[in-house]
Design a protein around this motif. Structure first.
Motif, PDB file in Angstrom:
ATOM      1  N   GLU A  21      25.277   5.719 -16.075  1.00 58.95           N
ATOM      2  CA  GLU A  21      25.784   4.828 -15.014  1.00 58.95           C
ATOM      3  C   GLU A  21      25.207   3.430 -15.192  1.00 58.95           C
ATOM      4  O   GLU A  21      25.909   2.429 -15.130  1.00 58.95           O
ATOM      5  N   LYS A  44      26.921  -0.146 -15.795  1.00 61.85           N
ATOM      6  CA  LYS A  44      26.757  -1.284 -14.893  1.00 61.85           C
ATOM      7  C   LYS A  44      26.266  -2.502 -15.670  1.00 61.85           C
ATOM      8  O   LYS A  44      26.675  -3.618 -15.438  1.00 61.85           O
ATOM      9  N   ARG A  45      25.339  -2.205 -16.616  1.00 60.48           N
ATOM     10  CA  ARG A  45      24.716  -3.326 -17.313  1.00 60.48           C
ATOM     11  C   ARG A  45      25.776  -4.142 -18.049  1.00 60.48           C
ATOM     12  O   ARG A  45      25.745  -5.353 -18.090  1.00 60.48           O
ATOM     13  N   SER A  93      28.738  -4.522 -17.091  1.00 56.45           N
ATOM     14  CA  SER A  93      29.539  -5.309 -16.150  1.00 56.45           C
ATOM     15  C   SER A  93      28.746  -6.464 -15.555  1.00 56.45           C
ATOM     16  O   SER A  93      29.266  -7.539 -15.364  1.00 56.45           O
ATOM     17  N   SER A  94      27.474  -6.207 -15.228  1.00 58.28           N
ATOM     18  CA  SER A  94      26.744  -7.305 -14.564  1.00 58.28           C
ATOM     19  C   SER A  94      25.286  -7.254 -14.974  1.00 58.28           C
ATOM     20  O   SER A  94      24.489  -6.601 -14.325  1.00 58.28           O
ATOM     21  N   GLU A 153      22.494  -8.781 -12.399  1.00 57.54           N
ATOM     22  CA  GLU A 153      22.039  -8.023 -11.222  1.00 57.54           C
ATOM     23  C   GLU A 153      20.910  -7.072 -11.589  1.00 57.54           C
ATOM     24  O   GLU A 153      19.945  -6.921 -10.863  1.00 57.54           O
TER      25      GLU A 153
END
Length: 1529
Positions: free
Chosen positions: A274, A278-279, A281-282, A285
């Motif tokens: 996961e 995510k990394r 994508s963003s 953050e």
């Protein structure tokens, strides 16, 4: 099918109902026999094969050697195969010779032959897999025999009818086949020898279940041996079997841990995936978010994965049992139809009766397999949870430990794990209850149509009512627990301070306090009992109301609806099935709610942070050093500021390093950081070699002193002796009753603070480690002992010379001998270097020395006074309170003990928090000399702290039941029995009326007086409800009254027991009577008795109904009753003892856990975590060893009792068939529907008898302590002293002798002396001279053996104790305060005004403190006055004395507790305020009595010297010697 059987001479139809059904001599057609009957066993075996092979594949237990039995079985299989093939070849032979046999003669031999071959192969495969007894094959052979019986009979009948055998060849082969199958069945019932290469079974007493055959397992016959043994003599622990391998802790816990680990890894992988998603994508953050916190997978999932297979198996059993339970109502309907049809052939009835019996027996066997499976699973779940929690508790960080109390962590084990075990047996109800309801409603609908919905609706409506009652009852119980806790707390304080109560004559006011609390408790009990009565009413009336509504609606809806026996009684039996799931659901829901809370708590605990095992490098280190820290920063918890920062320390190999610094500078934290107990924020820590650790608070295990020192290592006598000698323990061993083998109580309760510290040190010395971390081991011991230990153990000349030693210390005198000193200030190293170098540097170390030096001098002075005390204390043999571990069995339904335990924890933690460092002695009871001697000899004989309380064995005496009945009230007892009888009669009446109604004639398709029938039926039902209600209310009132009377008798007797009783009986044992036994009398006995009466009357009414309808039944009552009673006697004796053993073995699990949690840092430091896990597992296993047979005993009983019930069903149905000409269908329906319920009633009856027997013991135990001997009356009406006595205060002893208890030596011998009013007399003498005894005699705590004491000429033996004690005043040695207001502690009876109290406080120098408190006189003192300093407590005792202001004051001088300042205050106040009074002082410090009028010197219980101090010094006797030692002469 007809085509298969062909036509012609040998051909036949497949089915012919004239031949098989409508005849008096039934038979099947040859075609049916040759096809269906021959195929049924084959179909069964092939259907079972895939699952069975899977099971065998996964069960490898070594192979079994080819035995005669195995050869015989195989030979039979081969022969059967041959017989089938011969049959087949015979058919081919016929085909060749032109008479074509029907196709069935080819198909059947082929199918049977292949199946027999399969069976033969299975016999061999089972042998190779090590299976000793095969259930699958037993059932197969059994089916073959059953299906063979019909052709067996039919072939003979047809031969007789025709006068010849039509097909001699097949006739012969069939009978050979039948003989072989029967032999195979008989042989398969025997089991094989154990497998050859199986793991060697080293258990001395293996569980017989493992080797039991299929039939033995099915009927639980393997348990019989233990049941018989338990009947012959009470079982002991050595009689219990070892656990099966798969139930042992290490196996179960291992499986659960592996499962959790797998799931954690999965979760981590999932999260990583996961996160990487995510990394992409963003990325920004994630950088801001810091490290993602790993999500803990749900613990429930791990449990399901581990125990899922057992659950699945149990679900299969439950499903079959649920379906079987609906067959009997259908059979009942067939039976009633058979009775209604006089032309039906008789064999129909016998067949139905037989089927009912077979169905009931199947149900019994499967139900108990289900229960056994699910209860064992529950046991395993608990084992797994206990193991996982224990292992987690060994690795949690200190931050986690600080968040939750030890008590909370222990509760996870005791309460939450137990909840799981309790809920598992009900878990299948989640799907089974709805299934049963749907089936029941379906069959009812078929029977009565839509009117069923009325009854079902009523049932559903009653569920919330039941729920509401339960919620209310729980609320009351919680409130009642609060009162109960406060009562137990008060009782425990009363027992702790009983001597003070007696000396001050305060018993009545405390008696009243307890009785006030008890009053509130009883009020709530009464309300709970009424609610209980309501729920009983609902439970008993539900089935009746439901039947009434349904039948009422049914006959009212349509005039043409006729109520016949079949409809009525089949509906009644279906409603009886429906009742059980409906009643279980609310209970299940509340259980699940509690368990989900427990699950959350366990999940929360398991997901807490663990210590990082890698934070201390153990492998590599700079050569020449053993301990180094580079730039280390450490904290106790992530959310706290660092405790230690930027440390750089290097300790060379073999150095002695002292760590010093002011309080709170991080000295102990430094050692914790080295052990890896703190969280490392940055830097590196290296330690090379094994570690021994001595914590500041010594951690002592509850085992022998020797085991404490060895700490799991083998005994090397020489090294052991050396360790004891070095740690100055040899002198202590002589005093301890069992020497090295003395058992040490929980938390080292029977050792003084100094002894505990020395044992802890001896453990380190014996461990012979490379690195020693010593956290201030010298502060808890006296200065001369400290010097000895430093010289012999720690110092350069000591045992540990040459090892690396890091010593945290406050003792400045030892610093010059250390290699170098580390000075800490505010968590960092301020200076480091040798002692001399640091002194010259004149930095913070030099300041530290200057600040500390004056204190050091004072500390020496205090230490000396403490030495005197400890020398005295060492001589005292301690009588230890019977701590909880021994006597409070934490049984399932016993919330009280957690409270007692919590309170016990509080006391212990209070003790350990105060620390022994400040010279505060552990609170304990003082004993006079003679008593010490006696106890020393008693204890020497046993080495054990407290004599075991006798465990009741054998049956309970009838007198105990009689005692309880008397307490309830004989009229009430009689009334309860009569009301129950009346209720049963009303129930029978209602059912008989129903049976008559169903038999009423039908005119024009209608029954005429329906409304009258319904009305009477309803009236009888409501009468039944009313009687139930009345009996429950009477029982409630009686039960509360019994509880009140029994508690009152116990309380009044204990308040009047002599002091000697409390000296010889551990207070835990007395407290147990007030907590556990009273709890049983309050809350357990009455409901148990109600259930027992219920099931008893149910069973009786069943017998009455059956005998009334079929009198023949009376013949079988006697044999069945004998069987029932025999089983009952065996069961009750065995299960009672198993239950006792179970509760005895349960508390050690929690006690050991508690010990582990408190000592986890020591356990980890010595690297013994795994050993402790093994010890814990062993304790859990020992508890399971009694749990497991207890569960098996319930199953064993269930199978046998239900067999009796099934026989009742069989005979009822049989006799109904035999006497059908004289019976109406209604009567048959009535008696059989009653019989179907009897199994449950019989089962419950035995269970409750057994429960009652184990619980009624509480009455016996309470009675035993309500009848102990009491002291003299408090007030003697005929001889009360005159008002204002004593006026002068003259005290005279005449030839006075006294002993502690009958049979002991005299403590005082022929004392004769006179003290004039107003004299000040000091009493001195060595320990055990009889000083304290003399004052106790004055208060008549000890009664005279001969001689008298006169006060103002009045013989004290002639007046009441309270008249005497209230006129004397004592300031006792140990200041005892009770929890409550200060006002209550000064004057519990409320005799003095507020001004008097303030005046007393002013004179005792307490008024400034009290005025500064917002509550003033209502300031709350905590338990034992813990929130006041010891000096303040002593001053409160002085204030008590000032309030009384009597003419005679006895002062038992406090030795250690008081600092010199307080002592001076007390002495000054006594001089001024008690100037005119007679003062008797027991002096430990001679300087207090040097200005007294006279001094009495006692020696061995006689007067040695009695004169003024000056004369005694001049006489140069004993007193002179004592004064010289004290430096006063």
């Amino acid at each position: 099918m007809d085509a298969l059987c062909g036509s012609g001479e040998l051909g036949s139809k497949f089915w012919d109902s004239n031949l098989s059904v409508h005849t008096d001599n039934p038979d099947f057609t040859p075609c049916f026999q040759n096809s269906v009957l021959a195929w049924v066993p084959c179909i069964y075996l092939w259907a079972a094969l895939p699952c069975y092979l899977f099971y065998l594949r996964h069960r490898q237990q070594g192979y079994i050697v080819l035995s005669c039995l195995s050869r015989l079985k195989t030979a039979l299989g081969v022969l059967l195969w041959c017989v089938s093939w011969i049959d087949l070849f015979y058919s081919f032979h016929g085909l060749v010779h032109g008479w074509a046999p029907a196709p069935i003669f080819f198909v059947t031999p082929l199918v049977v032959g292949v199946t027999m071959l399969l069976a033969t192969l299975l016999i061999q495969y089972e042998r190779l897999q090590g299976l000793r007894s095969s259930g699958v094959l037993i059932i197969f052979w059994f089916l073959c025999v059953v299906c063979g019986i019909i052709p067996f009979r039919s072939k003979i009948l047809s031969a007789l009818a025709q006068g010849k055998v039509s097909d001699p060849f097949r006739f012969t082969t069939f009978y050979i086949y039948f003989a072989l199958v029967l032999s195979a069945l008989i042989l398969s019932c025997f089991r094989e020898k154990p497998p050859f290469f199986s793991p060697e079974n080293i258990d001395p007493n293996p569980c017989p279940e493992a080797g039991a055959g299929f039939l033995s397992r099915l009927s639980f016959w393997w348990f019989t041996k233990l049941a018989v043994l338990g009947y012959r003599r009470p079982l002991e622990e050595c009689d219990l079997w070892c656990l099966n391998e798969e139930d042992c802790s290490h196996m179960v816990v291992q499986r659960l841990l592996e499962e959790r680990k797998q799931q954690q890894e999965q979760a981590a992988r999932h999260q990583a995936a996961e996160a990487s998603g995510k990394r992409l994508s963003s990325e920004g953050e994630v950088l801001l978010g810091g490290r993602p916190q790993a999500r803990e997978p749900p613990f429930l999932r791990a449990l399901m994965a581990t125990f899922g297979s057992s659950l699945l198996l149990s679900m299969c059993f439950k499903l079959i049992q649920d379906l079987l339970s609906f067959i009997n109502p259908q059979l009942l309907s067939v039976l009633i139809r058979f009775i209604s049809n006089p032309t039906a052939p008789a064999w129909w009835g016998f067949l139905v009766a037989g089927l009912m019996f077979v169905c009931s027996v199947m149900q019994t066997l499967i139900l108990h397999q289900y229960y056994h499976c699910i209860f064992v699973m529950g046991l395993r779940v608990r084992t797994g949870i206990l193991g996982v929690i224990y292992r987690k508790a060994l690795v949690i960080t200190n931050a986690v430990k600080r968040q939750s109390t030890v008590g909370e962590i222990v509760n996870l084990m005791s309460v939450d794990a137990q909840r799981f075990m309790d809920v598992v047996p009900f878990i299948n109800l989640l799907w089974s209850a709805p299934l049963q309801m749907i089936l029941a409603v379906y069959f009812l609908w078929q029977n009565l149509g839509p009117s069923v919905l009325a009854g079902v609706a009523l049932m559903v409506l009653l569920i919330p009512l039941n729920g509401a009652v339960a919620v209310k009852m729980r609320a009351f119980q919680v409130e009642q627990m609060k009162f109960k806790d406060s009562r137990i707390k008060l009782m425990s304080e009363i027992l702790g301070g009983i001597k003070v109560l007696k000396l001050y004559a305060w018993e009545p006011s405390f008696l009243k306090q307890v009785e006030d609390i008890r009053q509130d408790e009883l009020r709530l009990m009464r309300q709970t009992a009424y609610l209980h009565a309501t729920s009983t009413l609902i439970w008993i009336c539900t089935p009746f109301l439901v039947t009434l509504t349904t039948l009422g609606v049914y006959v009212s809806v349509d005039k043409n609806n006729v109520l016949d026996a079949e409809k009525a009684f089949v509906s009644v039996s279906l409603f009886n099935i429906l009742k059980i799931p409906l009643n279980m659901l609310p209970q299940l829901i509340s259980n699940l709610a509690q368990t989900s809370v427990s699950l959350k708590r366990i999940q929360h605990f398991l997901s807490q942070d663990e210590l990082d095992s890698q934070c201390v490098e153990r492998k590599t280190i700079t050569p020449g050093y053993t301990v180094t820290i580079h730039n280390g920063t450490f904290t106790w918890s992530q959310n706290l500021p660092p405790t230690l920062h930027s440390l750089d320390i290097q300790v060379p190999k073999g150095a002695l390093v002292a760590v010093v610094g002011p309080v709170g500078s991080g000295k102990s934290s430094l050692l914790s950081a080295l052990l890896g107990e703190m969280e490392k924020l940055e830097g590196k820590v290296y330690m090379k070699g094994s570690v021994a650790y001595v914590p500041q608070q010594a951690w002592i295990q509850n085992c022998t002193l020797q085991e404490n020192v060895l700490f799991g290592q083998a005994l090397d006598p020489k090294r052991y002796q050396q360790a004891l000698e070095a740690c100055a323990l040899l002198a202590d061993l002589e005093v301890l009753p069992g020497g090295s083998k003395t058992e040490i109580g929980e938390k080292g309760i029977n050792l003084s603070g100094g002894q505990r510290q020395r044992v802890s040190l001896a453990r380190a010395v014996y461990s012979d480690a490379d690195i020693f971390l010593l956290d201030d081991p010298l502060s808890a011991v006296d200065s001369h002992v400290a010097k000895h230990i430093f010289d012999r153990v720690i110092g350069p000349e000591g045992v540990l010379a040459g090892k690396t030693r890091v010593l945290v210390t406050h003792g400045i005198s030892f610093l010059p001998q250390t290699d170098f000193v580390i000075v800490l200030a505010d968590g960092h190293v301020s200076e480091i270097g040798t002692y001399a170098a640091l002194l010259q540097r004149n930095g913070s170390f030099a300041n530290f020395l200057r600040n500390y030096a004056p204190d050091e001098a004072k500390e020496h002075q205090e230490a000396d006074s403490r030495t005197a005390l400890e020398a005295k204390e060492d001589e005292e043999v301690l009588l230890i309170e019977d701590t909880l571990s021994n006597h409070t069995d934490l049984t399932d339904n016993e919330p009280v003990t957690y409270e007692v335990q919590k309170q016990f924890m509080r006391q212990l933690s209070a003790m350990s928090l105060e620390g022994e460092g400040q010279g505060r002695p552990v609170p304990r009871r003082r004993l006079g000399a003679a008593e010490k001697v006696v106890q020393a000899t008693e204890a020497k004989a046993s080495h054990v702290l407290t004599q075991e309380e006798k465990v009741e064995t054998g049956t309970v005496k009838l007198s105990v039941f009689w005692d309880y009945a008397r307490a309830v009230g004989l009229c009430a007892t009689l009334l309860i029995c009569l009301l129950h009888g009346g209720q049963s009669a009303a129930a029978i009446g209602a059912n008989v009326w129903l049976s008559a109604w169903t038999g009423e004639a039908v005119v024009n398709g209608q029954q005429n007086n329906t409304s009258q029938r319904l009305g009477v039926y309803a009236a009888l039902g409501f009468l039944q409800g009313l009687l139930v209600m009345l009996s429950a209310i009477t029982m409630a009132v009686g039960g509360v009254q019994a509880a009140r009377l029994l508690h009152q008798a116990l309380l009044h007797n204990k308040m009047r027991s002599p002091q000697s009783f409390f000296d010889t009986t551990p207070s835990g044992r007395i407290l147990n009577r007030f907590s556990k036994d009273i709890y049983i009398i309050d809350e357990v006995l009455a409901p148990t008795i109600l259930v027992l009466l219920n099931s008893f009357y149910n069973s009786i009414s069943t017998l009455v109904v059956i005998v009334a309808s079929t009198p023949l039944f009376a013949v079988v009552i006697l044999p069945l009753a004998v069987l029932y009673l025999f089983v009952q006697r065996l069961y009750v004796a065995t299960s009672r003892q198993l239950k006792r053993l179970e509760s005895v073995s349960r508390s050690p699990i929690y006690a050991h856990f508690l010990e582990t949690v408190t000592g986890s840092s020591v356990i980890r430091a010595y690297g013994r975590s795994q050993d402790f896990e093994a010890i814990s597992d062993a304790k859990v296993d020992s508890n399971q060893r009694s749990c497991y047979p207890y569960m098996a005993s319930n199953r064993w009983l269930g199978v046998r009792v239900e067999f009796v019930g099934n026989c009742v069903v069989l005979f009822t149905a049989l006799f109904a068939v035999i006497g059908r000409s004289s019976l109406s269908p209604g009567m048959v329906g009535l008696s059989v529907s009653y019989a179907l319920q009897v199994t449950l009633a019989l089962n419950w009856m035995i269970r409750t008898i057994s429960d009652l027997e184990s619980n009624i013991v509480a009455v016996e135990r309470v009675k035993e302590y309500s009848k102990t001997e009491t002291e003299a009356p408090w007030v003697v009406e005929g001889s009360r002293p005159p008002a204002g006595w004593p006026q002068q205060g003259d005290v005279e002893f005449r030839n006075y002798s006294v002993r502690y208890r009958p049979g002991l030596e005299l403590v005082l011998k022929n004392l004769s002396l006179q003290v004039r009013g107003g004299e000040k007399v000091g009493i001195v003498g060595r320990t055990g001279a009889g000083k304290s005894s003399m004052t106790l005699c004055l208060f008549r705590i000890l009664e005279a053996a001969e001689g008298d004491i006169l006060i103002d000429g009045l013989n004290v033996a002639d007046i009441g104790l309270h008249d005497l004690r209230s006129q004397l005043t004592i300031i006792p040695q140990d200041p005892i305060l009770f929890s409550g207001t200060l006002r209550m502690n000064l004057d519990p009876s409320g005799n003095y005004s507020e001004e008097d109290m303030w005046r007393a406080l002013e004179l005792s120098h307490l008024h400034t403190f009290v005025r500064s408190q917002p509550a003033g006189l209502d300031f709350q003192c905590s338990e034992g006055g813990e929130n006041l300093s010891v000096g303040q407590r002593q001053l409160v005792c002085l204030a008590r004395a000032l309030l009384r202001k009597s003419r005679i004051l006895v002062l038992d001088e406090a030795t250690a507790a008081v600092d010199l300042e307080t002592d001076d205050l007390i002495q000054a106040t006594i001089h001024t305020q008690f100037e005119t009074c007679t003062v008797l002082t027991i002096a430990h410090r001679l300087n207090t009595v040097m200005d007294y009028t006279r001094v009495l010197v006692l020696d061995k219980g006689t007067i040695a010297e009695f004169d003024s101090p000056a004369n005694l010094i001049a006489a140069r006797g004993i007193f002179y010697g004592m004064a010289r030692d004290a430096g006063l002469a």
